[in-house]
Design an enzyme around this catalytic site. Structure first.
Site, PDB file in Angstrom:
ATOM      1  N   HIS A 101       0.794  -1.233   0.000  1.00 42.98           N
ATOM      2  CA  HIS A 101       0.000   0.000   0.000  1.00 42.98           C
ATOM      3  C   HIS A 101       0.826   1.282   0.000  1.00 42.98           C
ATOM      4  CE1 HIS A 101      -4.381   1.288   1.190  1.00 42.98           C
ATOM      5  NE2 HIS A 101      -3.986   1.782   0.038  1.00 42.98           N
ATOM      6  N   ASP A 128      -9.721  -0.127   4.008  1.00 40.15           N
ATOM      7  CA  ASP A 128      -8.550  -0.697   4.683  1.00 40.15           C
ATOM      8  C   ASP A 128      -8.902  -1.119   6.103  1.00 40.15           C
ATOM      9  OD1 ASP A 128      -5.836  -1.174   5.485  1.00 40.15           O
ATOM     10  OD2 ASP A 128      -5.146   0.509   4.277  1.00 40.15           O
ATOM     11  N   HIS A 130      -6.535  -0.753   8.169  1.00 38.87           N
ATOM     12  CA  HIS A 130      -5.572   0.124   8.842  1.00 38.87           C
ATOM     13  C   HIS A 130      -5.741   1.579   8.399  1.00 38.87           C
ATOM     14  CE1 HIS A 130      -3.752  -3.919   8.235  1.00 38.87           C
ATOM     15  NE2 HIS A 130      -3.438  -3.786   9.511  1.00 38.87           N
ATOM     16  N   ASP A 132      -3.117   3.580   8.138  1.00 41.42           N
ATOM     17  CA  ASP A 132      -1.888   3.892   7.390  1.00 41.42           C
ATOM     18  C   ASP A 132      -1.482   5.347   7.591  1.00 41.42           C
ATOM     19  OD1 ASP A 132      -1.792   1.253   6.604  1.00 41.42           O
ATOM     20  OD2 ASP A 132      -2.588   1.607   4.582  1.00 41.42           O
ATOM     21  N   HIS A 145       4.355   0.975   4.224  1.00 34.57           N
ATOM     22  CA  HIS A 145       2.935   0.774   3.859  1.00 34.57           C
ATOM     23  C   HIS A 145       1.987   1.146   4.998  1.00 34.57           C
ATOM     24  CE1 HIS A 145       2.126  -3.707   5.248  1.00 34.57           C
ATOM     25  NE2 HIS A 145       2.769  -3.011   6.162  1.00 34.57           N
ATOM     26  N   ASP A 231      -7.284  -1.633  -0.232  1.00 31.02           N
ATOM     27  CA  ASP A 231      -6.368  -2.565   0.439  1.00 31.02           C
ATOM     28  C   ASP A 231      -7.207  -3.801   0.768  1.00 31.02           C
ATOM     29  OD1 ASP A 231      -4.910  -3.992   2.389  1.00 31.02           O
ATOM     30  OD2 ASP A 231      -4.072  -2.174   3.276  1.00 31.02           O
ATOM     31  N   ASP A 233      -6.945  -6.073   2.686  1.00 29.11           N
ATOM     32  CA  ASP A 233      -7.100  -6.484   4.088  1.00 29.11           C
ATOM     33  C   ASP A 233      -8.296  -5.821   4.764  1.00 29.11           C
ATOM     34  OD1 ASP A 233      -6.207  -4.011   5.260  1.00 29.11           O
ATOM     35  OD2 ASP A 233      -4.131  -4.693   5.311  1.00 29.11           O
ATOM     36  N   GLU A 276      -1.974  -4.992  -1.770  1.00 26.78           N
ATOM     37  CA  GLU A 276      -1.766  -5.924  -0.654  1.00 26.78           C
ATOM     38  C   GLU A 276      -2.283  -7.334  -0.916  1.00 26.78           C
ATOM     39  OE1 GLU A 276       0.153  -5.319   1.970  1.00 26.78           O
ATOM     40  OE2 GLU A 276       0.365  -3.122   1.932  1.00 26.78           O
TER      41      GLU A 276
HETATM   42  N1  LIG Z   1      -1.157  -1.189   4.214  1.00 24.26           N
HETATM   43  C1  LIG Z   1      -1.062  -1.988   5.258  1.00 24.26           C
HETATM   44  N2  LIG Z   1      -1.367  -3.257   5.182  1.00 24.26           N
HETATM   45  N3  LIG Z   1      -0.631  -1.433   6.405  1.00 24.26           N
HETATM   46  C2  LIG Z   1      -0.432  -2.163   7.624  1.00 24.26           C
HETATM   47  C3  LIG Z   1       0.171  -1.296   8.682  1.00 24.26           C
HETATM   48  C4  LIG Z   1       0.356  -2.035   9.968  1.00 24.26           C
HETATM   49  C5  LIG Z   1       0.877  -1.201  11.131  1.00 24.26           C
HETATM   50  N4  LIG Z   1      -0.044  -0.169  11.494  1.00 24.26           N
HETATM   51  C6  LIG Z   1       2.235  -0.589  10.779  1.00 24.26           C
HETATM   52  O1  LIG Z   1       2.325   0.595  10.608  1.00 24.26           O
HETATM   53  O2  LIG Z   1       3.213  -1.299  10.693  1.00 24.26           O
HETATM   54 MN   LIG Z   2      -3.318  -0.175   3.778  1.00 25.89          MN
HETATM   55 MN   LIG Z   3      -4.292  -2.610   5.545  1.00 24.66          MN
END
Ligand SMILES: NC(=[NH2+])NCCC[C@H](N)C(=O)O
Ligand SMILES: [Mn+2]
Ligand SMILES: [Mn+2]
Length: 307
Positions: A101, A128, A130, A132, A145, A231, A233, A276
């Site tokens: 991402h 998402d 998250h 991010d 990411h 994303d 996820d 992702e």
């Molecule tokens: N794009 C994603 N899958 N991001 C996941 C981030 C997970 C966690 N918050 C990190 O900063 O490491």
């Molecule tokens: Mn993401």
């Molecule tokens: Mn994510």
């Protein structure tokens, strides 16, 4: 509302330099094997696959000063930005197949510049698990990411914030985040401080996806460029296991389908990231196949029978 008839350019970005688990670099091919290009063509979209952009290999090194692989992340994002910008200038809709991402910095930087040049408003739907929204000072992982939204909003290293000229490229007010359920403690503080508009899983549970999408799409008009950053996820890991940072309690199939159908009903997206997808963690490419199915919904495939 009728869908935008705009021609589409698909391109792959085979890297996982922004992630902490390897394998998203195989995402573009998995999405192609799952039939993404054919699916769009069968919806009547004029679609061209430009193949993959090029960039440095993943050195698989630990973080340095809060960032992992910053130079490589910059190089890949520059390639994404250039490809996206060229397609937007040609009047086409860029569909970026990640990759992790972090690459949304390149695509959204190009989109934001395009909006400025065209006098358009920008709306980013960030789908998402998250937020991010980490920075080098607070990231638990150093994985870039986890930082693209913060960088796009001006919180990050110069090389990323100013990737497309003087940043910040977007404002938190341009963004709606949907499906969020994993935000690191310090990241949560930063998200609140910057007033990001978040439709977390709790809110989706309480009011339902229909109301969530009505709110997230409110105010979009003919002068708005809609960018969707998907994303995978955001989906529940039970239906989308092939991704590197799985979080339980995600969108089920029907919620995700309604989300995409409602975007289509609002006029569709003007640019799209699908990121992702990690085939190394997937089962028989089902995550890529599900992503393709949902992209079809985003392009107007509908379950609706009643009028
Ligand atoms: N794009 C994603 N899958 N991001 C996941 C981030 C997970 C966690 N918050 C990190 O900063 O490491
Ligand atoms: Mn993401
Ligand atoms: Mn994510």
């Amino acid at each position: 509302m009728s869908l935008k008839p705009k021609p589409v350019t698909v391109f792959g970005v085979p890297t996982d330099v922004g992630a902490g688990t390897r394998g998203a670099s195989m995402g573009p091919e998995a999405l192609r094997v799952a039939g993404l290009v054919e699916a769009l063509a069968s919806r009547g979209v004029e679609v061209a696959d430009r193949g993959d952009v090029a960039g440095p290999r993943n050195p698989w090194m630990p973080p340095v000063e809060g960032y992992r692989h910053l130079d490589e992340v910059v190089a890949w994002n520059r390639a994404v930005m250039e490809m996206s910008a060229a397609e937007l200038a040609a009047g086409r809709m860029p569909v970026m197949l990640g990759g992790d991402h972090c690459l949304a910095m390149g695509s959204i930087t190009a989109v934001a510049r395009h909006c400025r040049a065209q006098g358009k408003r920008l709306r980013v739907l960030w789908l998402d698990a998250h937020a991010d929204f980490n920075t080098s000072a607070i990231t638990p992982s150093g994985n870039v990411h986890g930082m693209p939204v913060a960088c796009l909003c001006g919180l990050g290293p110069d090389a990323l914030v100013n990737l497309g000229g003087q940043g910040p490229m977007i404002s938190p007010a341009d963004v709606r985040q949907i499906g969020i359920r994993s935000v690191d403690p310090e990241e949560k503080r930063l998200v609140r401080e910057h007033g990001l508009d978040i439709y977390d899983m709790r809110y989706i549970d309480e009011v339902g996806m229909k109301q969530v999408m009505e709110e997230a799409l409110a105010g979009i008009d003919a002068d708005t460029h809609l960018h969707v950053s998907f994303d995978v996820d955001v989906l529940d890991p039970s239906i989308a296991p092939g991704t590197g940072t799985r979080v339980p309690g995600g969108l089920d199939y029907r919620e995700a389908q309604l989300m995409m159908e409602m975007i289509a009903d609002a006029g569709g997206a003007d640019s799209l990231d699908v990121v992702e997808v990690n085939p190394a963690l997937d089962k028989r490419n089902r995550t890529a196949r599900l992503a393709v199915d949902l992209v079809e919904s985003l392009f107007g495939k509908s379950t609706l029978m009643r009028d």
